[in-house]
Design a protein around this motif. Structure first.
Motif, PDB file in Angstrom:
ATOM      1  N   LYS A   1       0.817  -1.219   0.000  1.00  0.00           N
ATOM      2  CA  LYS A   1       0.000   0.000   0.000  1.00  0.00           C
ATOM      3  C   LYS A   1       0.848   1.265   0.000  1.00  0.00           C
ATOM      4  CE  LYS A   1      -2.431  -1.421   3.551  1.00  0.00           C
ATOM      5  NZ  LYS A   1      -3.437  -1.424   4.651  1.00  0.00           N
ATOM      6  N   GLU A   2       1.982   1.232   0.748  1.00  0.00           N
ATOM      7  CA  GLU A   2       2.798   2.447   0.863  1.00  0.00           C
ATOM      8  C   GLU A   2       3.299   2.928  -0.503  1.00  0.00           C
ATOM      9  OE1 GLU A   2       3.144  -0.249   2.582  1.00  0.00           O
ATOM     10  OE2 GLU A   2       2.622   0.339   4.637  1.00  0.00           O
ATOM     11  N   GLY A   3       3.659   1.998  -1.352  1.00  0.00           N
ATOM     12  CA  GLY A   3       4.174   2.393  -2.670  1.00  0.00           C
ATOM     13  C   GLY A   3       3.169   2.218  -3.785  1.00  0.00           C
ATOM     14  N   GLY A   4       2.058   1.547  -3.463  1.00  0.00           N
ATOM     15  CA  GLY A   4       1.028   1.334  -4.478  1.00  0.00           C
ATOM     16  C   GLY A   4       1.491   0.404  -5.593  1.00  0.00           C
ATOM     17  N   TYR A   5       2.168  -0.684  -5.228  1.00  0.00           N
ATOM     18  CA  TYR A   5       2.649  -1.619  -6.257  1.00  0.00           C
ATOM     19  C   TYR A   5       2.500  -3.059  -5.768  1.00  0.00           C
ATOM     20  CZ  TYR A   5       6.920  -2.049  -3.425  1.00  0.00           C
ATOM     21  OH  TYR A   5       7.797  -2.277  -2.402  1.00  0.00           O
ATOM     22  N   PHE A   6       2.676  -3.990  -6.684  1.00  0.00           N
ATOM     23  CA  PHE A   6       2.594  -5.412  -6.342  1.00  0.00           C
ATOM     24  C   PHE A   6       3.990  -6.009  -6.213  1.00  0.00           C
ATOM     25  CE2 PHE A   6      -1.557  -4.760  -8.306  1.00  0.00           C
ATOM     26  CZ  PHE A   6      -2.375  -5.381  -7.371  1.00  0.00           C
ATOM     27  N   ASP A   7       4.131  -6.903  -5.241  1.00  0.00           N
ATOM     28  CA  ASP A   7       5.369  -7.655  -5.059  1.00  0.00           C
ATOM     29  C   ASP A   7       4.991  -9.103  -4.796  1.00  0.00           C
ATOM     30  OD1 ASP A   7       8.022  -8.348  -4.719  1.00  0.00           O
ATOM     31  OD2 ASP A   7       8.460  -6.594  -3.467  1.00  0.00           O
ATOM     32  N   ILE A   8       5.952  -9.966  -4.917  1.00  0.00           N
ATOM     33  CA  ILE A   8       5.720 -11.387  -4.656  1.00  0.00           C
ATOM     34  C   ILE A   8       6.567 -11.817  -3.479  1.00  0.00           C
ATOM     35  CG2 ILE A   8       6.108 -13.721  -5.566  1.00  0.00           C
ATOM     36  CD1 ILE A   8       5.197 -12.688  -8.272  1.00  0.00           C
ATOM     37  N   PHE A   9       5.915 -12.442  -2.499  1.00  0.00           N
ATOM     38  CA  PHE A   9       6.637 -12.890  -1.304  1.00  0.00           C
ATOM     39  C   PHE A   9       7.000 -14.363  -1.467  1.00  0.00           C
ATOM     40  CE2 PHE A   9       7.189 -14.263   3.121  1.00  0.00           C
ATOM     41  CZ  PHE A   9       8.067 -13.285   3.554  1.00  0.00           C
ATOM     42  N   ASP A  10       8.303 -14.634  -1.329  1.00  0.00           N
ATOM     43  CA  ASP A  10       8.818 -16.003  -1.413  1.00  0.00           C
ATOM     44  C   ASP A  10       8.882 -16.571   0.002  1.00  0.00           C
ATOM     45  OD1 ASP A  10      10.319 -18.333  -1.613  1.00  0.00           O
ATOM     46  OD2 ASP A  10      11.682 -17.528  -3.125  1.00  0.00           O
ATOM     47  N   HIS A  11       7.993 -17.509   0.315  1.00  0.00           N
ATOM     48  CA  HIS A  11       7.900 -18.047   1.670  1.00  0.00           C
ATOM     49  C   HIS A  11       9.080 -18.954   2.021  1.00  0.00           C
ATOM     50  CE1 HIS A  11       3.826 -16.543   2.471  1.00  0.00           C
ATOM     51  NE2 HIS A  11       3.605 -16.764   1.181  1.00  0.00           N
ATOM     52  N   THR A  12       9.715 -19.535   1.023  1.00  0.00           N
ATOM     53  CA  THR A  12      10.862 -20.412   1.311  1.00  0.00           C
ATOM     54  C   THR A  12      12.097 -19.598   1.692  1.00  0.00           C
ATOM     55  OG1 THR A  12      11.531 -20.466  -1.027  1.00  0.00           O
ATOM     56  CG2 THR A  12      10.014 -22.178  -0.264  1.00  0.00           C
ATOM     57  N   LYS A  13      12.198 -18.383   1.156  1.00  0.00           N
ATOM     58  CA  LYS A  13      13.344 -17.519   1.461  1.00  0.00           C
ATOM     59  C   LYS A  13      12.977 -16.406   2.441  1.00  0.00           C
ATOM     60  CE  LYS A  13      15.497 -18.315  -3.050  1.00  0.00           C
ATOM     61  NZ  LYS A  13      15.958 -17.701  -4.320  1.00  0.00           N
ATOM     62  N   ASP A  14      11.672 -16.319   2.768  1.00  0.00           N
ATOM     63  CA  ASP A  14      11.172 -15.312   3.705  1.00  0.00           C
ATOM     64  C   ASP A  14      11.559 -13.898   3.271  1.00  0.00           C
ATOM     65  OD1 ASP A  14       9.683 -14.627   5.929  1.00  0.00           O
ATOM     66  OD2 ASP A  14      11.463 -14.496   7.213  1.00  0.00           O
ATOM     67  N   LYS A  15      11.371 -13.616   1.981  1.00  0.00           N
ATOM     68  CA  LYS A  15      11.660 -12.263   1.493  1.00  0.00           C
ATOM     69  C   LYS A  15      10.879 -11.988   0.218  1.00  0.00           C
ATOM     70  CE  LYS A  15      15.767 -13.305  -1.307  1.00  0.00           C
ATOM     71  NZ  LYS A  15      17.180 -12.974  -1.532  1.00  0.00           N
ATOM     72  N   PHE A  16      10.799 -10.694  -0.137  1.00  0.00           N
ATOM     73  CA  PHE A  16      10.092 -10.289  -1.342  1.00  0.00           C
ATOM     74  C   PHE A  16      10.979 -10.479  -2.575  1.00  0.00           C
ATOM     75  CE2 PHE A  16       7.469  -7.905   1.706  1.00  0.00           C
ATOM     76  CZ  PHE A  16       6.206  -8.209   1.222  1.00  0.00           C
ATOM     77  N   LEU A  17      10.315 -10.731  -3.675  1.00  0.00           N
ATOM     78  CA  LEU A  17      11.036 -10.909  -4.937  1.00  0.00           C
ATOM     79  C   LEU A  17      11.675  -9.593  -5.378  1.00  0.00           C
ATOM     80  CD1 LEU A  17      11.257 -13.412  -6.842  1.00  0.00           C
ATOM     81  CD2 LEU A  17       9.481 -12.370  -8.241  1.00  0.00           C
ATOM     82  N   TYR A  18      10.951  -8.476  -5.225  1.00  0.00           N
ATOM     83  CA  TYR A  18      11.452  -7.169  -5.627  1.00  0.00           C
ATOM     84  C   TYR A  18      11.976  -6.390  -4.416  1.00  0.00           C
ATOM     85  CZ  TYR A  18       8.926  -7.774 -10.089  1.00  0.00           C
ATOM     86  OH  TYR A  18       8.470  -8.224 -11.300  1.00  0.00           O
ATOM     87  N   ASP A  19      11.083  -6.151  -3.467  1.00  0.00           N
ATOM     88  CA  ASP A  19      11.362  -5.307  -2.308  1.00  0.00           C
ATOM     89  C   ASP A  19      11.599  -3.854  -2.708  1.00  0.00           C
ATOM     90  OD1 ASP A  19      11.329  -5.074   0.393  1.00  0.00           O
ATOM     91  OD2 ASP A  19      13.469  -5.446   0.668  1.00  0.00           O
ATOM     92  N   PHE A  20      11.031  -3.461  -3.848  1.00  0.00           N
ATOM     93  CA  PHE A  20      11.007  -2.070  -4.296  1.00  0.00           C
ATOM     94  C   PHE A  20       9.866  -1.947  -5.291  1.00  0.00           C
ATOM     95  CE2 PHE A  20      14.455  -4.330  -6.484  1.00  0.00           C
ATOM     96  CZ  PHE A  20      13.976  -4.344  -7.785  1.00  0.00           C
ATOM     97  N   ASN A  21       9.611  -0.744  -5.760  1.00  0.00           N
ATOM     98  CA  ASN A  21       8.439  -0.488  -6.594  1.00  0.00           C
ATOM     99  C   ASN A  21       8.539  -1.232  -7.933  1.00  0.00           C
ATOM    100  OD1 ASN A  21       6.479   0.758  -8.392  1.00  0.00           O
ATOM    101  ND2 ASN A  21       6.239   2.318  -6.786  1.00  0.00           N
TER     102      ASN A  21
END
Length: 658
Positions: free
Chosen positions: A56-76
């Motif tokens: 919501k803060e950036g108004g964009y979509f990201d993908i969360f990788d549950h096996t690595k516990d992190k976002f695919l992008y982690d930016f807009n």
């Protein structure tokens, strides 16, 4: 805010449904995969690795990788998609250059395989500035990886390619992009989308092949976009595929020569294998068939083969024959496919009568000197191209090892044992072939020094899954044999796959579709002595070809020659005028195919047209000053017409031979 989120959710869901409807209609295999995954997730039979998250803060979509516990992008991701589109251009950067380039002058390589097209390529070399190649339009584009999907539409809007291939190994990731990406845009108008989603390497190669063959005449350059470095192995696969599947890899002159020889053999009343007779007699069904190729593992099994040779129908490749003679192993069938006089050496045994009770199966492309070497023996032909419908089949394969396997299956073998199909070095010595085979030796260390470490090379040493051991070392050149076997097996009908048991005894690369088996584990109790009169059996499945008359087809070719001569005199005012007039004559030529009794001649001619048009279309799709003058366009037209007429005349000579 909640209302906005609800609206967004509904928009995403509507897009997902739109994409599902599109996939169901246009890409049913991918649709079935997505639906099955959705059902498995819903029924909690599949634990999701990835989830689509709205930041919501950036108004964009990201993908969360549950096996690595992190976002695919982690930016807009939207800003990042804009940057990707901005960096994508119409030059040869990030593309696969399918026209071979001469490293000495960086221009088009003038290769013998181009035949009459070489004159056009040479003209282009004198007119084009190869230091500044920018295309007016991108006709073929490959996306490697979809990410969150938002960059796909942004890059595509800029490129607007005619044919697009999207490769994504992860089905979950692709499914999530159905909420963010409108896939229907890739097939608007006369555009075409190809999808390779969650496919095995063999399935992926099939899809790449379909993408490549669609609008073949545009295969001069293919642009690609790699989403992330994790998928570089797919880019390497593409490089490997196009290293052997490029315009100059179609040896047009050789094809014409093969056609000439095939018709010559038929008119000389040579024996050809006939499919219906195989169906009637099932010559190799329920027999134990041992196929011996020339890989290094043959050396480890010679004594065993010699001891039990009377228990197997032995099929061998020509290059291993002399080694078998030295070890007193007599094959039942020798397979030879290379249209080279070298095959005469492979088939020349010390004992002239060594093969008197055996048979040789040739592809219908052997030259006369080879046949003279074996005229006292039993030999038969398998037609390469569908010249004679009566025979009921035609096929060829890239190497004699795979062809020997294919021919055995074609002869209805359902229990096969393969040795020497290593697709790898001898893991201790580095030899590529069995000792004393007719192949020359080549050492892995010598090959390694031939290449630059910074480029993908056929000689790079690779570690892959082994057949009888966990890992083995090979290189891309040798692994093409593995790929050839796998592609052939993958293409078999389901009924054949169910009944076929093919055991790989070689200490080389694992091959999908073959069952690894150590020679020590073969049940010797089941090895009864064979009862196999090869001459009688092959005589029963072969025939001479009658009524080889293509006079009407020669008349059609004469009509096309007349039409092309008229086109040669036509004035050209602009690039678009040239394209339109050439399109008009091609539509007319395609209509003439309907009047030919044998489609083979038309198909060979059209393969030539694809080849020459690749070079013409490369020239016509460049953004360079003063390139499309009336003189240049007229000259390109002249080269196109002259080479086309030469090919048509060659075809007439081939089909009119007495």
């Amino acid at each position: 805010m909640q209302e906005e989120l609800n609206d967004l959710t509904q928009t995403l869901f509507n897009l997902y449904l739109k994409n599902l409807e599109f996939l169901e209609k246009k890409h049913p295999n991918t649709y079935k995969k997505v639906q099955k995954l959705s059902k498995d997730i819903e029924e909690q039979n599949h634990k999701e690795k990835y989830t689509l998250e709205y930041i919501k803060e950036g108004g964009y979509f990201d993908i969360f990788d549950h096996t690595k516990d992190k976002f695919l992008y982690d930016f807009n991701s939207y800003e990042e998609a804009d940057k990707r589109a901005e960096l994508t251009n119409f030059t040869k950067e990030n593309s696969l250059d399918l026209l071979r380039i001469d490293p000495r002058n960086k221009k088009l390589a003038i290769m013998q395989s181009l035949g009459v097209v070489a004159t056009l390529a040479n003209y282009i070399n004198h007119k084009v500035d190869f230091t500044n190649v920018t295309f007016s339009k991108i006709y073929k584009f490959i996306f490697i990886g979809v990410g969150a999907g938002v960059h796909l539409n942004e890059v595509y809007k800029k490129i607007n390619s005619m044919n697009t291939l999207i490769i994504e190994p992860e089905l979950e990731l692709f499914r999530l992009t159905l909420f963010t990406t409108d896939y229907t845009v890739f097939e608007q108008g006369n555009k075409k989308l190809f999808l390779s989603v969650c496919e095995t390497p063999i399935q992926r190669e099939k899809t790449i092949e379909e993408f490549t063959h669609h609008h073949n005449y545009m295969n001069y350059n293919i642009k690609h976009h790699l989403f992330w470095i994790d998928y570089k192995y797919i880019l390497d696969e593409l490089i490997s595929y196009y290293s052997t599947n490029h315009p100059a890899s179609f040896p047009f002159g050789v094809v014409l020569k093969v056609l000439y020889r095939t018709i010559r053999f038929m008119k000389d009343k040579e024996k050809f294998i006939k499919k219906q007779l195989i169906k009637d007699t099932l010559p190799l069904k329920n027999k134990k068939v041992l196929i011996i190729s020339a890989g290094p593992s043959v050396d480890n099994h010679l004594e065993w083969i010699k001891k039990y040779q009377d228990r197997f129908v032995i099929v061998c490749v020509d290059v291993i024959l002399r080694k078998l003679e030295k070890n007193s192993i007599v094959p039942d069938i020798v397979v030879s496919i290379d249209p080279s006089p070298e095959c005469g050496k492979f088939l020349t045994t010390d004992d002239k009568n060594f093969l008197k009770n055996s048979a040789i199966i040739f592809l219908s492309q052997q030259e006369e000197s080879v046949l003279k070497k074996v005229e006292h023996l039993n030999y038969y032909f398998s037609q390469v191209y569908p010249v004679c419908e009566e025979l009921g089949y035609s096929f060829s394969l890239p190497n004699v090892g795979t062809f020997s396997f294919a021919m055995s299956v074609f002869l209805k073998a359902n229990e096969l044992y393969l040795v020497g199909n290593d697709a790898a070095f001898n893991q201790e010595t580095g030899d590529r072939y069995a000792s004393d085979s007719s192949h020359e030796m080549s050492d892995i260390v010598e090959e390694k020094h031939k290449v630059d470490d910074n480029i993908v090379s056929d000689y790079d040493i690779l570690e892959v899954k082994g057949n009888l051991r966990e890992k083995i070392k090979s290189n891309r050149t040798l692994l093409t044999f593995k790929r050839d076997y796998e592609l052939f097996i993958h293409g078999l009908d389901e009924e054949t796959k169910k009944t076929l048991k093919a055991y790989n005894l070689s200490d080389g690369a694992f091959m999908e579709g073959l069952i690894p088996l150590d020679i020590k584990d073969i049940d010797l109790q089941t090895l009864e002595k064979k009862d196999f009169n090869v001459k009688e059996i092959l005589d029963n499945i072969s025939c001479t070809v009658e009524n080889i008359d293509f006079e009407d087809d020669a008349k059609v070719l004469s009509g096309i020659i007349t039409k092309v001569n008229k086109f040669k005199k036509t004035k050209i005012s602009s690039r678009d005028d040239f394209l339109q007039k050439k399109l008009d004559i091609m539509i007319w030529i395609l209509q003439q195919k309907k009047h030919m009794s044998n489609a083979m001649f038309a198909n060979v001619f059209l393969k030539y047209i694809e080849l020459v048009d690749i070079y013409v279309n490369f020239f016509l799709n460049l953004k360079q000053n003063q390139l499309y003058t009336q003189k240049n366009l007229s000259e390109v037209k002249k080269y196109w017409c002259d080479s086309t007429i030469l090919v048509l005349k060659d075809l007439k000579v081939i089909i009119n031979q007495e």
